[in-house]
Design an enzyme around this catalytic site. Structure first.
Site, mmCIF file in Angstrom:
data_model
loop_
_atom_site.group_PDB
_atom_site.id
_atom_site.type_symbol
_atom_site.label_atom_id
_atom_site.label_comp_id
_atom_site.label_asym_id
_atom_site.label_seq_id
_atom_site.Cartn_x
_atom_site.Cartn_y
_atom_site.Cartn_z
ATOM 1 N N GLU A 6 0.705 -0.954 0.148
ATOM 2 C CA GLU A 6 -0.042 -0.034 -0.126
ATOM 3 C C GLU A 6 0.849 1.195 -0.035
ATOM 4 O OE1 GLU A 6 -4.183 -1.063 1.882
ATOM 5 O OE2 GLU A 6 -2.601 -0.458 3.316
ATOM 6 N N CYS B 249 -11.237 2.511 5.784
ATOM 7 C CA CYS B 249 -10.575 3.860 6.174
ATOM 8 C C CYS B 249 -10.844 5.106 5.259
ATOM 9 C CB CYS B 249 -8.967 3.699 6.396
ATOM 10 S SG CYS B 249 -8.597 2.924 4.810
HETATM 11 ZN ZN ZN Z 1 -7.856 4.276 2.915
#
Ligand code: ZN
Length: 811
Positions: free
Chosen positions: A339, A423
């Protein structure tokens, strides 16, 4: 990308002089750092004008913000109930020890949604929402343990294990989001019910972590640093600042190696930005959201301590980020594997990860730098991120969200109503709800304008409240009229950001063109005694621009992207009858901006004429007349607006010439299937005919089995009619140093024979090597399907750049 400001270039000497004057004015020399050019950059420490003092009533953001208020924020709160986030806190409040659901950081999504709702309350009083927040806050308060500790995962699922895995389990990250939410709620409502929970928890954390005899430790996922700064500013308690400083300054002591007993020679802490002491970072690295939340907190700390080493690090890493690691859309973090970041200039389009949260984090960090230095280059990044990468994160109706934001899609990537790891949705919601906070700043005698938003603001300059009214159709048009409305004539500077994308800006005050405007660090400086009735007219020309990428960005070689003003454009399949992959845009093709008020809530499109490349058939031909290309109309829409109509392919970067024709062998006619593909594996890359340069190349379309490791997997070619083949060759993918794909342990070719899979009779070994074609010859088989079967190495995945088959020659 052109980040170097044209006016800055023209006024470099003037700028140097101005910088010198400023640094003399700031006198002591502490806190200055040397930029790449050797110029000292004094800390201006501007104060942001709070979003509550900013009204936005334009046609661009105002409808999106209203959708955020009436759709996204309620959808967020509903999903937190449905997904069990609120239930986890209720269980913790009931002292339950079973029933926790979801990942360890479930609480953080509640806090981010509460933060968004609080911002919304601040500008739109809503008694029902106010009551709902108080209910949730009461649950949170009840979940708090007597000593102040609060985390539903550790309370319900692993009682007695708190603070035992700072690297992975996000306790301090969740705490940070709580502090941000509590401060937002306190500032919006004046109520202390949430703030008291936050300070009690912060005091508990402060009793555990800190200089000896307290514990060393810091979060695996930064966030608490910047949140403690907010808590410090809201409460005035210096211990919160000191704790933020402790977390920032101690990072890089390989605490996670110690925590997880990782031998020093096997520890690479870069994913958590824990590989080197904080001041020694040379480049942006690791997980993108973690990196930018950390850098945000570090900027806040450096603004107070003026630590030259920390300031230098921020400057170095900022340059590395924006000069080598940022997408045109203002997003960061190309790789799904971590990520985050890989190597400089690795900015693939199809597989771009560009998490929505990472773009938001980059904007937050740059907003802090913009305030610290008063340099337009930082606000340029904020603008680029907000108008492109961030806004793409939410659908036009506010109910669907992107987590991953590629710059190219073959038609399979779409927004989701929610995520297991949720998120991003509340992060977009809180950003939109507090958007006005990015627009203005003040210093002792100046009002700084960073974003051009139609509406109004009230800023305190020289002790005077100065209302400012703004009229504009930005970002569709570059004309901006600003009217300072002081109660009595007031002398101050109006500093207007000249966007880095803009050339030939002009400004007039009361209809008088300013012939030689003063420009400092990308801001146009208008110093005078302002009176009611004064009007500043700024004109930012917005031609359609063709953007090129640095040649080191391999994915964009021979390609251009369209940009107009701050908006990056893209093509969508639903506007084009031809496949997007066959289109190219010659460098001299005419392009024009065209208003489309009924399209996607009202946008300016870019219209022009593209060419359609022909794909000739080469079977049994050595030469043939080249087919001419055909014209086709092109319509580009703003990138943020894609995937709101009929689902289909999308492209930001367009080739300027037809792609070199590919030799289409037998494999090109086969249908591809695989045993497993996660959402960023592109099995169609197997037979796209793109010749690999090395195993480490990250092709536009890559077939891989990650995150599967150590198991048996396959890829399959299926033909409509039987084919006769006697060989195959494979080019393996290997991302050592970046990811988890390695050469497989073994491979073989199988063929379908009357419904059964049989191994071919191989002549010799199956070659397994990097950076080359790995061939195998076998006794001829006639079949409708072949399989490339692999056994993956223990603990490693594998991927294939290209797989070709060899057709038996006719006698
Ligand atoms: Zn996120």
């Amino acid at each position: 990308m052109r980040y170097d400001h044209p006016q800055q270039r023209l006024n470099r000497n003037m700028k140097r002089l101005a910088l010198l004057t400023l640094s003399l004015a700031f006198g002591t020399g502490t806190g200055s750092l040397l930029g790449a050019s050797g110029e000292p950059a004094p800390l201006l420490k501007l104060r942001a004008v709070p979003f509550t003092q900013v009204e936005i009533n334009d046609s661009f953001w105002a409808p999106r913000r209203e959708t955020n208020r009436v759709a996204s924020i309620p959808v967020n709160l509903e999903n937190l109930v449905k997904s069990g986030n609120i239930r986890n806190l209720e269980l913790a409040a009931q002292k339950a020890t079973t029933g926790f659901t979801g990942p360890v950081f479930m609480d953080s999504d509640v806090y981010k949604a509460l933060e968004a709702a609080a911002y919304s309350l601040a500008t739109h009083p809503d008694p029902a929402l106010d009551r709902r927040l108080d209910e949730i806050i009461a649950t949170i308060a009840a979940a708090q343990q007597p000593d102040g500790y609060l985390n539903s995962y550790y309370t319900v699922k692993e009682p007695g294990r708190r603070w035992t895995n700072l690297r992975d389990n996000h306790e301090l990250y969740c705490a940070g989001h709580m502090f941000e939410a509590a401060v937002a709620h306190f500032q919006a409502t004046g109520k202390r019910n949430f703030l008291n929970v936050a300070t009690k928890f912060a005091d508990h954390i402060n009793s555990v972590f800190g200089p000896a005899p307290k514990r060393l430790g810091y979060p695996g996922h930064p966030e608490i640093e910047l949140a403690l700064i907010k808590l410090w500013r809201a409460t005035g308690e210096p211990r919160y600042f000191n704790l933020a400083r402790f977390f920032v300054e101690n990072r890089g002591k390989h605490f996670f190696a110690e925590e997880h007993k990782t031998p020093p020679d096997r520890y690479d802490g870069s994913y958590w930005q824990d590989d080197v002491p904080i001041c020694d970072h040379k480049n942006i690295k690791g997980h993108a959201v973690r990196a930018c939340y950390l850098l945000s907190g570090a900027t806040d700390v450096a603004a107070e301590t003026r630590d030259p080493a920390l300031l230098k690090m921020l400057h170095r890493v900022w340059r590395n980020t924006t000069e080598r690691n940022m997408y045109l859309t203002g997003g960061i973090g190309p790789s799904a594997h971590n990520e985050g970041f890989t190597v400089d200039y690795d900015l693939p389009n199809l597989t771009a990860y560009q998490e929505t949260c990472a773009t938001i984090a980059l904007a937050q960090w740059n907003h802090r730098l913009a305030l610290l230095y008063g340099d337009a280059k930082y606000a340029d990044v904020v603008e680029r991120a907000l108008y492109n990468g961030v806004l793409a994160g939410v659908s036009q109706d506010g109910t669907k969200f992107f987590y991953v934001n590629p710059l190219e899609s073959r038609g399979t990537h779409h927004r989701s109503p929610w995520f297991g790891c949720a998120c991003c949705p509340p992060n977009v919601a809180r950003t939109l709800a507090s958007l006005g906070g990015y627009a203005y700043a003040v210093s002792e005698d100046a009002l700084w304008v960073n974003l051009y938003l139609q509406g109004a603001a009230v800023a305190k300059v020289r002790g005077q409240e100065v209302p400012l009214s703004v009229t504009t159709d930005y970002p569709w048009e570059g004309k901006v009229a600003l009217r300072p409305l002081p109660a009595s004539p007031t002398k101050f500077e109006l500093r207007l950001r000249l966007p880095g994308w803009c050339e030939g800006a002009t400004v007039a005050v009361n209809k008088q063109k300013v012939a030689k405007p003063v420009i400092e660090r990308g801001y146009l400086v208008l110093a005078r005694t302002w009176r009611k009735g004064d009007v500043v007219e700024l004109n930012l020309p917005m031609p359609v621009e063709r953007m090129a990428a640095h040649p080191n960005v391999k994915d964009n070689l021979g390609q251009l992207a369209l940009q107009r003003g701050p908006l990056v454009y893209c093509l969508e399949a639903c506007d084009h009858p031809e496949p997007l992959a066959s289109l190219y845009l010659p460098a001299n093709a005419e392009l024009k901006a065209e208003k489309a008020k009924d399209l996607l809530g009202g946008v300016v499109t870019v219209k022009g004429s593209a060419e359609v490349a022909s794909e000739p058939e080469w079977t049994r031909k050595l030469y043939q007349a080249a087919a001419p290309s055909r014209h086709t109309p092109l319509t580009a829409i703003p990138y943020y607006a894609w995937d709101n109509r009929n689902p289909g392919a999308m492209k930001v970067w367009l080739p300027i010439a037809p792609p070199p024709p590919r030799a289409n062998g037998l494999e090109a006619q086969a249908k591809v299937t695989v045993s497993f593909a996660n959402n960023n594996s592109q099995p169609q890359g197997l037979n796209d005919g793109v010749e690999p340069k090395s195993s480490g190349d990250h092709p536009a379309a890559l077939c891989h089995w990650w995150p599967h490791k150590g198991r048996d997997e396959w890829a399959q070619y299926t033909w409509k009619n039987p084919v006769t083949v006697n060989g195959a060759k494979v080019y393996w993918f290997d991302d050592t140093g970046r990811g988890a794909c390695r050469l497989p342990a073994t491979w073989q070719i199988q063929y379908l024979d009357g419904g059964e899979w049989r191994s071919v009779a191989a002549k010799g070994e199956y070659v397994i090597a990097k950076d080359q074609w790995c061939p195998v010859n076998f006794d001829p088989v006639t079949t409708t399907a072949l399989r490339l079967s692999v056994t993956l190495q223990k603990d490693w995945a594998a991927g294939v750049q290209e797989w070709k088959v060899v057709e038996v020659e006719e006698e």
